[in-house]
Write a protein that holds these residues in place. Structure first.
Motif, PDB file in Angstrom:
ATOM      1  N   UNK A 116       0.830  -1.210   0.000  1.00 42.55           N
ATOM      2  CA  UNK A 116       0.000   0.000   0.000  1.00 42.55           C
ATOM      3  C   UNK A 116       0.861   1.256   0.000  1.00 42.55           C
ATOM      4  N   UNK A 117       1.931   1.240   0.800  1.00 38.35           N
ATOM      5  CA  UNK A 117       2.829   2.403   0.862  1.00 38.35           C
ATOM      6  C   UNK A 117       3.492   2.633  -0.493  1.00 38.35           C
ATOM      7  N   UNK A 118       3.943   1.564  -1.122  1.00 34.27           N
ATOM      8  CA  UNK A 118       4.637   1.685  -2.410  1.00 34.27           C
ATOM      9  C   UNK A 118       3.674   2.150  -3.502  1.00 34.27           C
ATOM     10  N   UNK A 119       2.476   1.564  -3.542  1.00 32.33           N
ATOM     11  CA  UNK A 119       1.513   1.918  -4.590  1.00 32.33           C
ATOM     12  C   UNK A 119       0.972   3.334  -4.424  1.00 32.33           C
ATOM     13  N   UNK A 120       1.059   3.876  -3.214  1.00 30.98           N
ATOM     14  CA  UNK A 120       0.481   5.199  -2.950  1.00 30.98           C
ATOM     15  C   UNK A 120       1.149   6.307  -3.758  1.00 30.98           C
ATOM     16  N   UNK A 329       8.536  -2.602  -9.406  1.00 32.14           N
ATOM     17  CA  UNK A 329       9.410  -3.712  -9.064  1.00 32.14           C
ATOM     18  C   UNK A 329       9.219  -4.166  -7.635  1.00 32.14           C
ATOM     19  N   UNK A 330       9.070  -3.203  -6.720  1.00 31.21           N
ATOM     20  CA  UNK A 330       8.786  -3.554  -5.325  1.00 31.21           C
ATOM     21  C   UNK A 330       7.468  -4.316  -5.235  1.00 31.21           C
ATOM     22  N   UNK A 331       6.460  -3.842  -5.956  1.00 25.02           N
ATOM     23  CA  UNK A 331       5.152  -4.509  -5.922  1.00 25.02           C
ATOM     24  C   UNK A 331       5.250  -5.929  -6.479  1.00 25.02           C
TER      25      UNK A 331
END
Length: 382
Positions: A116-120, A329-331
């Motif tokens: 969630x933090x990354x996609x935000x 990439x993180x996701x």
């Protein structure tokens, strides 16, 4: 004296508009990461606009260092437990933390919270675009011109498809056409792709199939672009042009539709590059963005903000690409972790980050080379 005058024109005409647009887009991207991180209980070590040495900054009550850094070409949010600005974990530091400290670190959160933090960040870019478009539509309304054909050019795709003067375009591939500008936007990224077009002719609907031809055009600023063209022209009559006003809620809906339009068309263009249908030399980097920013700034603040909205969508999409070092990439790593029940081995992640870093640098070099080639007008035979 002339050198100083030219330098001033460069700074105020190109660099300042470019930094204005880039700072807005990057700030909201990082703000998305920051807000969701705080919501999930992640401790944020730093929020930086720009890279490199800190110029000015302050600490907030939560211990986050807010700063403006020397190189104003981006920015980052660094969480507690990160090794660098790309959120690559510092595993040694995390292992040395107490249990309470680990719970407040990014790596100490669940895979869902981390995702969630990354996609935000990218989604904050999309929200920013919606807000900008909505504000512009609310203030200025939206101008339309009836998509009526006044002339069909010789040896054109439109002539081959059977277009006739007086035709009114109703839809393209099932998508309703409200304005001649809608038709142009679809056709411009559809070179060599057959389009099913419905027109109104003498009160009846007529179905046509037209394949736009790829052509080089020069815009009002002298920039050369390769786009799809049908070979239609319009001489707008006063009765064919109108402006639609929007209330606040209607403007938000229209802003969301415009944002989705930019997302879908950008996706089609990027897919065309990978498939070989679109020319990769149309990819631009920071030099071209600075050039366009300066050119658009001459048209006024509204035009510059419109560019900021389009750039915000582009930044959001680029960051969602499944390349290590980017948010996508993180996701991808987190999707593996959620599916298998354990994270990728550290060595695999490290290799992935190195490959991702190399790919990002290669893309930057390629885009910058395209920028320089475009500026000097050199054909190197790509």
């Amino acid at each position: 004296m002339a050198i100083l005058t030219d330098l001033g024109a460069l700074v105020w005409g190109y660099i300042i508009p470019f930094l204005f647009v880039l700072t807005i887009v990057v700030f909201f991207h990082e703000l998305g990461h920051f807000l969701i991180a705080r919501l999930c209980g992640v401790k944020v070590a730093a929020f930086s606009v720009g890279f490199g040495r800190e110029l000015v900054g302050f600490n907030d009550r939560q211990g986050t260092r807010w700063k403006i850094s020397l190189i104003p070409l981006g920015g980052y949010v660094k969480f507690v437990g990160d090794d660098n600005a790309a959120s690559v974990p510092d595993r040694a530091a995390v292992e040395a933390m107490s249990e309470e400290e680990r719970r407040g670190s990014f790596m100490g959160k669940s895979v869902g919270q981390r995702a969630a933090v990354v996609a935000a960040g990218p989604f904050a870019n999309f929200i920013l675009a919606i807000v900008i478009f909505a504000a512009l539509f609310s203030i200025y309304g939206r101008s339309y011109s009836v998509p009526r054909v006044d002339a069909v050019h010789e040896q054109s795709a439109a002539l081959e498809a059977g277009f006739m003067p007086g035709d009114v375009v109703l839809s393209v591939d099932g998508e309703k056409i409200q304005s001649f500008g809608d038709l142009q936007r679809i056709v411009s990224i559809s070179a060599d792709i057959p389009l099913a077009i419905t027109v109104e002719r003498d009160g009846k609907e007529v179905d046509l199939v037209a394949t736009p031809k790829r052509r080089e055009i020069t815009d009002r600023f002298g920039n050369v672009q390769k786009i799809g063209l049908l070979g239609l022209s319009q001489n707008t009559q006063p009765d064919d042009r109108y402006t639609v006003s929007f209330g606040p809620l209607e403007a938000v809906g229209e802003g969301a539709r415009e944002t989705w339009h930019v997302i879908s068309r950008t996706g089609i263009f990027v897919a065309g590059i990978f498939s070989g249908r679109e020319d990769a030399d149309q990819l631009g980097g920071p030099i071209r963005v600075a050039q366009y920013s300066g050119q658009v700034a001459t048209l006024g603040l509204a035009a510059l903000m419109n560019l900021a909205a389009v750039l915000s969508v582009s930044i959001g999409l680029i960051n969602l690409m499944p390349v290590p070092m980017l948010d996508g990439g993180h996701l991808l790593f987190y999707a593996y972790e959620a599916t298998v029940g354990r994270p990728l081995p550290d060595k695999v992640q490290d290799v992935g980050f190195r490959i991702g870093l190399a790919l990002v640098f290669m893309l930057m070099i390629f885009a910058t080379f395209n920028d320089v080639k475009s500026l000097v007008g050199v054909d190197v035979g790509w």
